[in-house]
Design an enzyme around this catalytic site. Structure first.
Site, short mmCIF file in Angstrom:
data_model
loop_
_atom_site.label_atom_id
_atom_site.label_comp_id
_atom_site.label_asym_id
_atom_site.label_seq_id
_atom_site.Cartn_x
_atom_site.Cartn_y
_atom_site.Cartn_z
N HIS A 280 0.86 -1.19 0.00
CA HIS A 280 0.00 0.00 0.00
C HIS A 280 0.89 1.23 0.00
O HIS A 280 1.96 1.23 0.61
CB HIS A 280 -0.90 0.02 1.25
CG HIS A 280 -2.06 0.94 1.12
ND1 HIS A 280 -1.97 2.29 1.36
CD2 HIS A 280 -3.35 0.70 0.74
CE1 HIS A 280 -3.14 2.84 1.15
NE2 HIS A 280 -4.00 1.91 0.77
N ASP B 266 -7.97 -5.26 -0.12
CA ASP B 266 -8.45 -6.11 -1.22
C ASP B 266 -8.10 -7.58 -1.06
O ASP B 266 -8.55 -8.41 -1.85
CB ASP B 266 -7.83 -5.61 -2.53
CG ASP B 266 -8.36 -4.22 -2.87
OD1 ASP B 266 -7.55 -3.30 -3.05
OD2 ASP B 266 -9.59 -4.06 -2.92
C1 SDX Z 1 -6.18 0.14 -2.91
O1 SDX Z 1 -4.34 4.62 -2.01
C2 SDX Z 1 -5.31 4.00 -1.39
O2 SDX Z 1 -5.72 4.34 -0.30
C3 SDX Z 1 -5.91 2.83 -2.16
C4 SDX Z 1 -6.93 1.99 -1.40
C5 SDX Z 1 -8.22 2.76 -1.15
O3 SDX Z 1 -8.95 2.37 -0.22
O4 SDX Z 1 -8.53 3.69 -1.93
O5 SDX Z 1 -6.38 1.56 -0.17
C6 SDX Z 1 -7.33 0.74 -2.21
O6 SDX Z 1 -5.92 0.48 -4.03
C7 SDX Z 1 -5.31 -0.85 -2.17
C8 SDX Z 1 -4.08 -1.33 -3.02
C9 SDX Z 1 -4.57 -2.43 -3.96
N1 SDX Z 1 -3.50 -2.78 -4.92
C10 SDX Z 1 -2.87 -3.97 -4.86
O7 SDX Z 1 -3.04 -4.82 -3.96
C11 SDX Z 1 -1.92 -4.22 -6.03
C12 SDX Z 1 -0.60 -4.78 -5.49
N2 SDX Z 1 0.06 -3.71 -4.75
C13 SDX Z 1 0.95 -2.86 -5.44
O8 SDX Z 1 0.94 -2.77 -6.80
C14 SDX Z 1 1.50 -1.70 -4.64
O9 SDX Z 1 1.77 -2.15 -3.39
C15 SDX Z 1 0.65 -0.45 -4.57
C16 SDX Z 1 0.27 0.03 -5.92
C17 SDX Z 1 -0.58 -0.72 -3.77
C18 SDX Z 1 1.48 0.61 -3.86
O10 SDX Z 1 2.57 0.85 -4.66
P1 SDX Z 1 3.60 2.04 -4.32
O11 SDX Z 1 3.26 2.75 -3.09
O12 SDX Z 1 3.77 2.88 -5.55
O13 SDX Z 1 4.88 1.29 -3.96
P2 SDX Z 1 5.93 0.79 -5.01
O14 SDX Z 1 5.23 0.27 -6.23
O15 SDX Z 1 6.94 1.87 -5.17
O16 SDX Z 1 6.54 -0.48 -4.24
C19 SDX Z 1 7.60 -0.30 -3.31
C20 SDX Z 1 8.42 -1.56 -3.44
C21 SDX Z 1 8.79 -1.88 -4.89
O17 SDX Z 1 10.00 -2.61 -4.86
P3 SDX Z 1 11.39 -1.76 -5.20
O18 SDX Z 1 11.16 -1.09 -6.56
O19 SDX Z 1 11.52 -0.74 -4.07
O20 SDX Z 1 12.43 -2.80 -5.22
O21 SDX Z 1 7.62 -2.69 -2.99
C22 SDX Z 1 7.44 -3.59 -4.08
C23 SDX Z 1 7.73 -2.83 -5.36
O22 SDX Z 1 8.19 -3.71 -6.38
N3 SDX Z 1 6.05 -4.01 -4.02
C24 SDX Z 1 5.63 -5.25 -4.21
C25 SDX Z 1 4.24 -5.19 -4.04
N4 SDX Z 1 3.87 -3.94 -3.78
C26 SDX Z 1 4.99 -3.20 -3.77
N5 SDX Z 1 6.29 -6.40 -4.50
C27 SDX Z 1 5.52 -7.51 -4.63
N6 SDX Z 1 4.16 -7.55 -4.48
C28 SDX Z 1 3.50 -6.40 -4.18
N7 SDX Z 1 2.18 -6.44 -4.04
#
Ligand code: SDX
Length: 446
Positions: A322, A380
């Site tokens: 998140h 989710d």
């Molecule tokens: C919702 O914003 C809100 O409040 C949203 C929400 C709401 O109520 O409105 O809470 C609802 O959208 C919840 C999130 C649902 N999405 C997912 O579950 C999809 C999977 N999660 C990700 O894609 C990710 O965690 C996000 C999009 C939710 C957040 O991404 P960020 O904050 O942009 O973080 P990032 O992509 O920069 O990740 C940081 C690191 C990265 O690794 P590095 O580049 O630092 O090496 O963490 C890793 C990412 O690769 N990472 C994951 C991961 N999520 C982040 N690695 C594996 N699996 C994951 N799910």
């Protein structure tokens, strides 16, 4: 030196507790900016005059360090896993309120008295029907259209139906539009579902509460009387509460940005639905079920965890991570508890996807990669398992998220419209394209 900022309607003047000074090392010049302090949470540096004074823009793609507005609706402490709506903890609201009560709180700022709640529920109930011509819009879609595509289209079309509630400068019309959207979004969502399964639309029933009425419109058929299962209706109500609002997330920011130009409120909600649809946002609940189904059995979990950790593999564990929560998403905690309750009460003891989800959560939370990156299950991760148990297809999961989030979107939209300091949103950029160059006519191009 500290400056106080002017109060805005509904938002107390944040106390300018201190200032920060910026030194431009290329010129040696220093600039001072006020620090604004809210009620709780991080302070902000007020950079509204930055460009005028320094000639610099800030650069923050994804807005990871940017506050876009003042708000009193929702507060999130991502490190502590805290979510408050108008100061009330989500755990208390989910346990002790129903969705209309939380909707009232988000819209009006206070928990309703019994009299206020009854009046609000009556108003919402009396707005649940949609204009009869709206139903003919559905026939323009293929039956196999994704319900979120239908929702985008029909919500946008609502801006062509309710001209008596689109003068956004009229507070009465703003509230009527808010009531209409909260009331009609379940009806439209149910119609999108019925259209996708080829069943006739079911009219709202004024004898049912919000969640039960939604279930009736989704699952009743003309051939027999339908009475929603009270356990399922309570679970549906709680799922709606858990998804109602969440600060300045992508879809809420989309609604605010669309609304900042003075656009029709119904069209702004359609824009929010479009943003919510993405798998990185509200579309994740559908993606979680697809992922759990693809994993298929607990023995395959390590393979997927390895892929999620592989920077060269675009696969991510859906339902994990998140932007704000670097601790458990408190909604996921309540959702997990509800999942066990609903499956138990429905007699679905051995739900394979739940077993996989629980094992996946256990493995991921003990893995250094997820611990270091503070990746926890989000709202989710468990919701889809409950929705599947209730009988919804995965394509409806994000639609249900939109049903719940509509009250949050419209409360945030209202707050933005009613904030006299609000301006049209218009970010700038770091330009990395071609500098000005001489035009070459078609004949002279190679
Ligand atoms: C919702 O914003 C809100 O409040 C949203 C929400 C709401 O109520 O409105 O809470 C609802 O959208 C919840 C999130 C649902 N999405 C997912 O579950 C999809 C999977 N999660 C990700 O894609 C990710 O965690 C996000 C999009 C939710 C957040 O991404 P960020 O904050 O942009 O973080 P990032 O992509 O920069 O990740 C940081 C690191 C990265 O690794 P590095 O580049 O630092 O090496 O963490 C890793 C990412 O690769 N990472 C994951 C991961 N999520 C982040 N690695 C594996 N699996 C994951 N799910």
């Amino acid at each position: 030196m500290s400056e106080t900022t002017s109060a805005t309607a509904g938002n107390p003047a944040p106390s300018a507790a201190k200032t920060v000074t910026l030194t431009d090392n290329s010129t040696g010049k220093t600039y001072t900016f006020p620090v604004l302090e809210g009620t709780v949470g991080p302070r902000v540096i007020d950079i509204r005059k930055l460009y005028a004074e320094t000639g610099y823009f800030t650069y923050d793609p994804g807005f990871t360090s940017t506050g876009s507005c003042q708000s009193q609706i929702t507060f999130i402490d991502g490190d502590e896993g805290v979510l408050l709506h108008r100061g009330y903890a989500i755990e208390d609201l989910a346990e002790r309120c129903d969705f209309p009560e939380v909707a009232y709180l988000l819209l009006y700022g206070e928990l309703p008295t019994r009299e206020q709640l009854t009046k609000f529920e009556t108003t919402i109930t009396r707005h649940t029907m949609v204009h009869e011509q709206l139903s003919s819009l559905f026939r323009g879609f293929r039956r196999d259209a994704h319900p979120m595509a239908v929702m985008c289209g029909v919500l946008g079309a609502m801006s062509a139906f309710y001209h008596d509630s689109t003068d956004i400068d009229d507070p009465t019309q703003r509230m009527i539009a808010s009531h209409r959207l909260v009331a009609k979004i379940p009806t439209i969502a149910a119609m999108a579902y019925k259209y996708s399964v080829g069943q006739p639309f079911v009219y709202p029933r004024n004898d049912l509460d919000y969640a039960a009425n939604f279930l009736s419109m989704c699952f009743a058929v003309p051939c027999e009387r339908y009475q929603p299962n009270p356990i399922v209706a309570k679970a549906m109500d709680r799922i709606l509460i858990l998804h109602a609002d969440h600060e300045q997330n992508a879809s809420t920011s989309t609604v605010r940005l669309a609304g900042s130009s003075g656009a029709n409120p119904f069209a702004c909600i359609a824009a929010g639905i479009a943003s919510l649809w993405g798998p990185a946002h509200g579309g994740a609940n559908e993606a979680v079920l697809k992922m759990l189904t693809e994993i298929g059995k607990p023995e395959r979990i390590p393979e997927f965890v390895r892929r999620a950790k592989d920077r060269n593999d675009p696969f991510r564990l859906m339902g994990f991570g998140h932007r704000v929560y670097k601790n458990f998403d408190p909604r996921a905690q309540v959702m997990r508890k509800t999942c066990h309750e609903v499956l138990g009460e429905l007699g679905i003891e051995d739900e394979p996807l739940l077993n996989i989800a629980m094992e996946l959560e256990r493995i991921a939370l003990s893995d250094d990669y997820f611990i270091e990156k503070k990746l926890y299950p989000n709202v989710d991760f468990y919701s889809g398992i409950i929705l599947k148990a209730i009988g919804f297809p995965t394509t409806m999961f994000t639609v249900l998220f939109a049903v719940a989030r509509t009250v949050g979107w419209i409360a945030q939209w209202k707050e933005m419209i009613e904030d006299p300091s609000q301006k049209i949103g218009r970010p700038r950029q770091l330009y990395t394209g071609e500098p000005r160059r001489v035009f070459v006519s078609l004949e002279k191009r190679g």
